[in-house]
Design a protein around this motif. Structure first.
Motif, PDB file in Angstrom:
ATOM      1  N   ILE A 639       0.827  -1.212   0.000  1.00 48.87           N
ATOM      2  CA  ILE A 639       0.000   0.000   0.000  1.00 48.87           C
ATOM      3  C   ILE A 639       0.860   1.260   0.000  1.00 48.87           C
ATOM      4  O   ILE A 639       0.460   2.298  -0.516  1.00 48.87           O
ATOM      5  CB  ILE A 639      -0.962   0.013   1.222  1.00 48.87           C
ATOM      6  CG1 ILE A 639      -1.986   1.139   1.066  1.00 48.87           C
ATOM      7  CG2 ILE A 639      -0.211   0.121   2.531  1.00 48.87           C
ATOM      8  CD1 ILE A 639      -3.156   1.048   2.008  1.00 48.87           C
ATOM      9  N   GLU A 642       2.888   3.457  -4.694  1.00 52.55           N
ATOM     10  CA  GLU A 642       1.819   3.344  -5.674  1.00 52.55           C
ATOM     11  C   GLU A 642       1.981   2.105  -6.571  1.00 52.55           C
ATOM     12  O   GLU A 642       1.012   1.408  -6.864  1.00 52.55           O
ATOM     13  CB  GLU A 642       1.751   4.623  -6.512  1.00 52.55           C
ATOM     14  CG  GLU A 642       0.676   4.636  -7.593  1.00 52.55           C
ATOM     15  CD  GLU A 642      -0.739   4.358  -7.066  1.00 52.55           C
ATOM     16  OE1 GLU A 642      -0.994   4.664  -5.879  1.00 52.55           O
ATOM     17  OE2 GLU A 642      -1.578   3.819  -7.820  1.00 52.55           O
ATOM     18  N   ARG A 645       0.761  -0.718  -4.615  1.00 50.52           N
ATOM     19  CA  ARG A 645      -0.627  -0.513  -4.200  1.00 50.52           C
ATOM     20  C   ARG A 645      -1.605  -1.000  -5.265  1.00 50.52           C
ATOM     21  O   ARG A 645      -2.715  -1.427  -4.957  1.00 50.52           O
ATOM     22  CB  ARG A 645      -0.835   0.975  -3.917  1.00 50.52           C
ATOM     23  CG  ARG A 645      -2.144   1.286  -3.249  1.00 50.52           C
ATOM     24  CD  ARG A 645      -2.216   2.755  -2.860  1.00 50.52           C
ATOM     25  NE  ARG A 645      -3.271   2.984  -1.897  1.00 50.52           N
ATOM     26  CZ  ARG A 645      -3.297   4.009  -1.050  1.00 50.52           C
ATOM     27  NH1 ARG A 645      -2.313   4.877  -1.044  1.00 50.52           N
ATOM     28  NH2 ARG A 645      -4.307   4.148  -0.210  1.00 50.52           N
ATOM     29  N   ARG A 648      -3.803  -4.049  -5.112  1.00 52.18           N
ATOM     30  CA  ARG A 648      -5.105  -4.051  -4.427  1.00 52.18           C
ATOM     31  C   ARG A 648      -6.282  -3.975  -5.399  1.00 52.18           C
ATOM     32  O   ARG A 648      -7.405  -4.251  -5.015  1.00 52.18           O
ATOM     33  CB  ARG A 648      -5.173  -2.921  -3.400  1.00 52.18           C
ATOM     34  CG  ARG A 648      -4.155  -3.136  -2.290  1.00 52.18           C
ATOM     35  CD  ARG A 648      -4.254  -2.159  -1.155  1.00 52.18           C
ATOM     36  NE  ARG A 648      -3.375  -2.627  -0.076  1.00 52.18           N
ATOM     37  CZ  ARG A 648      -3.676  -2.626   1.213  1.00 52.18           C
ATOM     38  NH1 ARG A 648      -4.823  -2.130   1.614  1.00 52.18           N
ATOM     39  NH2 ARG A 648      -2.824  -3.101   2.105  1.00 52.18           N
ATOM     40  N   TYR A 884      -8.435  -1.468  -3.705  1.00 53.35           N
ATOM     41  CA  TYR A 884      -7.617  -0.287  -3.995  1.00 53.35           C
ATOM     42  C   TYR A 884      -8.451   0.983  -3.851  1.00 53.35           C
ATOM     43  O   TYR A 884      -7.978   1.993  -3.323  1.00 53.35           O
ATOM     44  CB  TYR A 884      -7.067  -0.397  -5.423  1.00 53.35           C
ATOM     45  CG  TYR A 884      -6.277   0.798  -5.906  1.00 53.35           C
ATOM     46  CD1 TYR A 884      -4.889   0.838  -5.767  1.00 53.35           C
ATOM     47  CD2 TYR A 884      -6.915   1.883  -6.511  1.00 53.35           C
ATOM     48  CE1 TYR A 884      -4.159   1.922  -6.210  1.00 53.35           C
ATOM     49  CE2 TYR A 884      -6.195   2.985  -6.962  1.00 53.35           C
ATOM     50  CZ  TYR A 884      -4.823   2.999  -6.809  1.00 53.35           C
ATOM     51  OH  TYR A 884      -4.093   4.075  -7.241  1.00 53.35           O
ATOM     52  N   LYS A 887     -10.156   3.396  -0.209  1.00 55.18           N
ATOM     53  CA  LYS A 887      -9.033   3.900   0.600  1.00 55.18           C
ATOM     54  C   LYS A 887      -9.417   5.103   1.438  1.00 55.18           C
ATOM     55  O   LYS A 887     -10.406   5.741   1.178  1.00 55.18           O
ATOM     56  CB  LYS A 887      -7.873   4.261  -0.323  1.00 55.18           C
ATOM     57  CG  LYS A 887      -8.247   5.235  -1.431  1.00 55.18           C
ATOM     58  CD  LYS A 887      -7.163   5.290  -2.476  1.00 55.18           C
ATOM     59  CE  LYS A 887      -7.643   6.129  -3.674  1.00 55.18           C
ATOM     60  NZ  LYS A 887      -6.832   5.997  -4.849  1.00 55.18           N
TER      61      LYS A 887
END
Length: 887
Positions: A639, A642, A645, A648, A884, A887
Motif C-alpha cells: 500500500i 503506488e 498498491r 489491491r 484499492y 481507501k
DNA sequence: CGGGTCACG
DNA sequence: ACGTACGTGACCCGG
C-alpha cells in the motif's frame, strides 16, 4: 583405542548461559545453561563415542592464585543468580549421564584438567578437551585436541598443535607467553597495558618467550619500549598466573573415568522436571519410561470403528464429549481428512472410537455427522478453528464447541512456540502422547501407520485432550482470562472460520496482466544493471550482489551481516549517489518482490473453480494477541508505494454490482496508550480530535500549530512510533538518521510534556518485574521471565516488550471484539454484506449496493464502540469497486 | 533449513 | 560498556 572427553564445566556453563535465551520451566526454574550443557553432552556422545568422560569444575572460593595475586579475577561480575542456581542441576544431570565430576578446593578446573591431560599424555591416550576458554590451548599436544566453542556453544573450533601453529604461529606452550604479554581482562590479569593480540604475537614471533622479549627491549621502539620496560614485572607475573598448574595431587586412575552410557531412567526423569520436551522426544524415552513406575500411563481401549460396530458408538453419544479431528496438512483449506475420534470416559474404562473419514461420510455415519452439527451437543477439542475449516470443506458444519485446548494453552502462554498436544501434555504434567512426527514421519517419509497403531495414537490424542480440559479451564480462571476465552477468543474462532470459508475474489486475469507488465519492466532493468555493472550475475543473490557492488565496483561497504556484506535497502540508498546502478537495483528489487510474492505467489493461491483466495488466520501465533495470516498472507498486501498498491485493484467483490468497503481505526495504539497511561496531554489531544503527530510536534518543539512544518511533523511521528515500541534513543536515532544525543533530547522533551506516558513506561516495567508478566485491558497475558535477566540486551528487550505488549495487545483485543460484534450485527439485522478480511486495524467487507449506506454507518459505529475507553475511538470508512478504491 | 530481504500494521 | 526499535509471513539463495 580409548578416547577421553574432558569438559571444562564452569566455562561451558557460562557459555551456554550467555548464548541461550533465559529459558525457564513452568515452576520458574531457569534452565538455559542446563539445556545448553545437555545438548552439548548429547552431541559429544553421539559424534565422538567416548570411552572415557569427565567434567571438571572450579570448587569456588579462594585458589592458590589468589594467595599470590590478590586481584586475581577481581572486577569480575558476580555470577548472576539465574546461572548459579543452575549449577546443582548440572551436577544432577551429570549423575544421570553417569559422567564423573571433579572439583578440588584450592584449585581451578584448569588445574585439574592440566593434571589429567598430563596423565593421559603420559599414557599415550587420546583426549578431547572442550572449553570456552582459549587459555586451554596451552594443553594441546599430539594426544590432546582442544575444542573451543565458537558463536554460542553449538560450533567448536578444534586445535591440535598444528592448528595452533597455523592460526597463531605459536606452540601450545607459547600461549602462556601470549597471555603474559596481552593479559586477560576477564581474569583481571594485567599483562602489558597497550599490548593487544597483534602486538603480542609479533613480539613472540620475534623473540619466542616473555623472558626473551624483556631481555631484548633494546630492539623495540619508542612508546612500546617504555611500556614493556615499565611493566616487565607485570608481564612475568601475568605469565605465571596464566600457566596452568599440572601437578594437582589427585586420583588419576584411568579406569575411574570410564564411560559406559547414561541412565535412561534418571535422565528422562530429569528432562521431565526441566521440561526439555524436544530432548525427551529426541531420545524417545517413551518405551523406557512407560514401564517406569513414576510415570502414569492411562490405559485406553482404542476402538477402530467399522460399519459393523458403529452402533456401539452411536448408542453412547451423549450431550457432551471430547473429540479429535485428525486432518493432514498445514493448510486446513486443503487438509486431507483422516477421521474423527470420540473419547468416552464412563468412569470405569477409557475408550476411544476412531471413525475413519470415509465411514463418517457414508450413510452409516449420518447420526455422527448430525451429532457434530448439533449445537446442543457440547464438544471439547484441540484447535476448533482448524477442525471447523477442514470439516466445512467436506460439507460438515461443526457446532457447539465449548472448549478448545489449543486456544486455552495459547492464552496461558502466548509465546510458547510448541503448542502441540504432545508438548502440552508434558508441560501440564499429564500422561504423554507421542508427537505426530514420530508416528507419521515427516516430509517425504510421511505415511499413516496401520489401523491399530493409528487408532491408538489418535485415541490417545483425544484422551490427552480430554484430560487437559479441566486443568486449562482452572488455569484460565486463575489468570482471570475466562471471559477473554469464552466471550472473545472462542466465538472469534468461528467468526474467522466463516470469513475464511467465504474467501475473497481475485481478478486473476488482471493479476496476470500485471505480471506481464512487471516481467517486461524487470527484463529492461536487468539488462541495464548488467550493462552498468559490466557483468551478468544473479541480482537476487545478496552474496553475488555484494561481490559486484563492493569488490568489482569498489563501492564502500558499510553494514555487515553474519555471512558477508549487507545489501539491504538502507545500505543501497546510501550508495545511490556513487553509482547509477544502485538505484536500478533498488527498483529491480521492489519489482521482483511484487512479481514473485504478489503476482506469482497470489496466483498460486487462487482456486480456479471459484476465483477466490482463502487465507488462514492464525489465532495462536502472535505473542501480543494479534492475528496472523497465511496461505496467502493477506495482511501484507502493498500500500505504501503506488506501484505496489495497484495489487489491491485485483481484490474485488464476488458478486456483480457489489462494492468493497474498508474501515480502519485511526491511531488506535496511541489512543489505547492515552487510556492506559491516563496522560492528560495525550487524552486532551484525542478528545479534541487533533492530528496527533502535529500536536506532538507542537508540544515537543514548543511552537504554535502554524509553525509546525512537515519535517517537524515527521520527527514527531517517529517519536510517537518509538513510544509505542518501547523507545530507546538508539532506535529513534536510527530511524530519524540523527545522533543518539539528539534522539535522547527528543525523548526527554517528549516525556517532559507527556509525563503520564513516562509514568506508565516506568510503572509497567516495574509491574512486569514484580509479576513476571504484563496484561492488556482484557486481561490477555504475556509472560516476561527475561525482565530480570542479568544480560543487558536480553533484559532491555524484555523491558521494551513490557511497554509495547499492553498497547499492541489491547488494540488487538479491541478489533477482535469489533469483529465478533460485527458478525453478530450482520446476522441479527439480516444483512447480506460479508466480512472478508482483518488487517490489524482495518476490516474489509463486500457489500451489495443497497446496503452501502447502512454499512457506511454501521461498521465505523461498531468499531468505535467495541470497547469504551476514556478517549474516543474512531474508524474511517471508504468504499469502491476494488480494495484499492476503498481507501 | 537458516539467513537475508522486504511486504504489512 | 552493553548494541535495539514492536509484531508478523513469503520468497530467494545456498549449503
Amino acid at each position: 583405542m580409548d578416547k577421553l572427553i574432558i569438559i571444562d564445566g564452569n566455562s561451558i556453563a557460562f557459555r551456554a548461559f550467555y548464548a541461550l535465551p533465559l529459558l525457564s520451566n513452568s515452576s520458574g526454574l531457569h534452565t538455559n545453561a542446563v539445556y545448553g550443557f545437555t545438548t552439548m553432552l548429547l552431541k559429544l556422545i553421539e559424534e565422538e563415542k567416548p570411552t572415557h568422560f569427565l567434567v571438571a569444575f572450579d570448587a569456588g572460593k579462594i585458589t592458590f592464585r589468589h594467595t599470590e595475586y590478590s586481584e586475581y579475577k577481581g572486577g569480575r561480575q558476580k555470577t548472576p543468580s539465574e546461572l548459579s542456581e543452575q549449577f546443582p542441576l548440572i551436577k544432577d544431570l551429570l549423575k544421570a549421564f553417569k559422567i564423573p565430576q571433579f572439583e578440588l578446593s584450592g584449585y581451578e578446573a584448569d588445574d585439574i584438567i592440566g593434571t589429567l591431560t598430563k596423565a593421559a599424555d603420559a599414557r599415550g591416550e587420546k583426549v578431547l578437551l572442550v572449553s570456552g576458554d582459549k587459555d586451554m590451548l596451552q594443553l594441546a599436544s599430539e594426544q590432546v585436541t582442544v575444542a573451543i566453542t565458537r558463536k554460542g556453544i553449538s560450533e567448536m573450533d578444534r586445535f591440535d598443535p598444528e592448528a595452533i601453529k597455523e592460526k597463531y604461529g605459536l606452540t601450545p606452550h607459547q600461549i602462556i607467553d601470549l597471555k603474559g604479554l596481552m593479559g586477560d581482562t576477564s581474569d583481571n590479569i594485567p599483562g602489558i597495558p597497550g599490548v593487544g593480540e597483534k602486538t603480542a604475537l609479533k613480539m613472540l614471533h620475534d623473540f619466542g618467550t616473555v623472558e626473551e622479549v624483556l631481555a631484548n627491549t633494546a630492539s623495540l621502539k619508542g612508546k612500546m619500549k617504555e611500556k614493556v620496560e615499565e611493566h616487565a614485572k607485570s608481564a612475568l607475573m601475568s605469565k605465571e598466573l596464566a600457566t596452568i598448574y599440572r601437578e594437582v595431587p589427585m586420583e588419576t586412575e584411568w579406569d575411574s573415568f570410564r564411560y559406559d552410557g547414561f541412565d535412561g531412567q534418571a535422565l528422562s526423569t530429569m528432562f521431565r522436571k526441566l521440561e526439555f520436551k524436544s530432548l525427551l522426544e529426541k531420545l524417545d524415552f517413551g518405551a523406557v519410561s512407560a514401564e517406569a513406575e513414576d510415570l502414569v500411563v492411562e490405559s485406553l481401549e482404542a476402538v477402530a470403528v467399522t460399519e459393523a460396530n458403529i452402533g456401539k458408538l452411536i448408542e453412547q453419544l451423549d450431550d457432551h464429549a471430547a473429540i479429535h479431528v485428525e486432518a493432514i496438512g498445514e493448510n486446513p483449506h486443503q487438509a486431507v481428512m483422516v477421521g474423527v475420534v470420540w473419547f468416552i470416559d464412563d468412569g470405569a474404562d477409557n475408550t476411544s472410537y476412531y471413525v475413519p473419514f470415509a465411514l463418517l461420510q457414508s450413510d452409516a455415519g449420518k447420526p455422527l455427522r448430525d451429532w457434530l452439527s448439533d449445537a446442543s451437543k457440547k464438544k471439547q477439542l484441540f484447535d476448533l478453528h482448524r477442525a471447523q475449516l477442514a470439516l466445512a470443506w467436506q460439507g460438515i458444519h461443526l457446532a457447539g464447541v465449548d472448549f478448545d485446548v489449543l486456544l486455552a494453552a495459547y492464552l496461558l502462554d502466548p509465546t510458547d512456540s510448541n503448542l502441540s498436544l504432545s508438548a502440552l501434555s508434558v508441560k501440564y504434567g499429564l500422561p504423554s502422547v507421542k508427537a505426530d512426527e514420530d508416528v507419521f514421519g515427516k516430509g517425504a517419509k510421511f505415511r499413516l501407520p496401520e489401523l491399530a497403531a493409528l487408532s491408538d495414537h489418535v485415541g490417545r490424542k483425544a484422551m490427552a485432550m480430554a484430560r487437559m480440559v479441566p486443568v486449562l479451564r482452572d488455569e484460565l480462571e486463575k489468570g482471570e482470562m475466562h471471559r477473554l476465552f469464552y466471550e472473545l477468543e472462542l466465538p472469534l474462532s468461528a467468526v474467522l472460520a466463516e470469513m475464511e470459508m467465504r474467501g475473497i475474489a481475485v481478478d486473476a486475469e488482471g493479476l496476470k496482466t500485471l505480471g506481464v507488465e512487471l516481467g517486461k519492466q524487470l527484463d529492461t532493468i536487468m539488462s541495464s544493471i548488467y550493462k552498468l555493472a559490466g557483468v551478468e550475475f544473479n541480482i537476487n543473490s545478496p552474496k553475488q550482489l555484494g561481490e559486484v557492488l563492493f569488490e568489482k565496483l569498489g563501492l564502500p561497504a558499510s553494514k555487515k551481516t553474519k555471512t558477508g556484506y549487507s545489501t539491504d535497502a538502507e545500505v543501497l540508498e546510501r550508495l545511490a549517489p556513487y553509482n547509477e546502478v544502485v538505484g536500478q537495483i533498488l527498483h529491480y528489487r521492489s519489482l521482483a518482490k511484487l512479481q514473485s510474492t504478489y503476482v506469482e505467489g497470489l496466483l498460486k493461491e487462487v482456486r480456479p473453480e471459484t476465483g477466490k483466495v482463502h487465507t488462514y488466520y492464525r489465532q495462536t501465533i502472535a505473542a501480543t494477541g494479534r492475528l496472523s495470516s497465511q496461505f496467502p498472507n493477506l495482511q501484507n498486501i502493498p500500500i505504501r508505494l503506488e506501484e505496489g498498491r495497484k495489487i489491491r485493484k485485483v481484490f474485488v467483490p464476488s458478486e456483480p454490482g457489489w462494492y468493497m468497503l474498508a474501515a480502519d481505526y485511526s491511531q488506535i495504539e496511541l489512543r489505547v496508550l492515552a487510556h492506559i497511561s491516563q496522560d492528560e496531554k495525550l487524552k486532551e489531544a484525542f478528545l479534541q480530535n487533533m492530528d496527533i503527530h502535529t500536536k506532538t510536534a507542537m508540544d515537543v518543539f514548543g511552537v504554535e500549530e502554524s509553525a509546525v512544518d512537515s519535517n517537524m511533523r515527521r520527527q514527531a511521528k517517529a517519536v510517537n512510533f518509538g513510544i509505542v515500541y518501547g523507545i530507546s534513543d538508539y532506535g529513534l536515532s536510527q530511524n530519524l538518521d540523527i545522533t543518539r544525543r539528539e534522539a535522547a533530547q527528543f525523548i526527554e522533551q517528549y516525556f517532559a510534556v507527556f509525563q503520564g506516558v513516562r509514568r506508565y513506561m516506568d510503572d509497567i516495567v516495574k509491574d512486569a518485574r514484580r509479576d513476571g508478566y504484563v496484561t492488556t485491558l482484557l486481561q490477555r497475558r504475556r509472560l516476561l521471565p527475561e525482565i530480570t535477566h542479568s544480560n543487558f540486551n536480553i533484559r532491555s528487550f524484555a523491558e521494551r516488550t513490557a511497554m509495547n505488549t499492553p498497547i499492541q495487545g489491547t488494540a488487538a483485543d479491541i478489533i477482535k471484539l469489533a469483529m465478533v460484534q460485527m458478525a453478530d450485527r450482520l446476522a441479527k439485522e439480516g444483512l447480506k454484506s460479508r466480512m472478508l478480511l482483518q488487517v490489524h486495524d482495518e476490516l474489509v467487507f463486500e457489500v451489495p449496493a443497497d446496503e452501502l449506506e447502512t454499512m457506511k454507518e454501521l461498521v465505523p459505529e461498531v468499531m468505535a464502540s467495541a470497547l469504551k475507553l476514556d478517549v474516543p475511538l474512531r474508524a474511517d470508512v471508504d468504499f469502491g469497486l476494488t480494495w484499492y478504491d476503498a481507501k
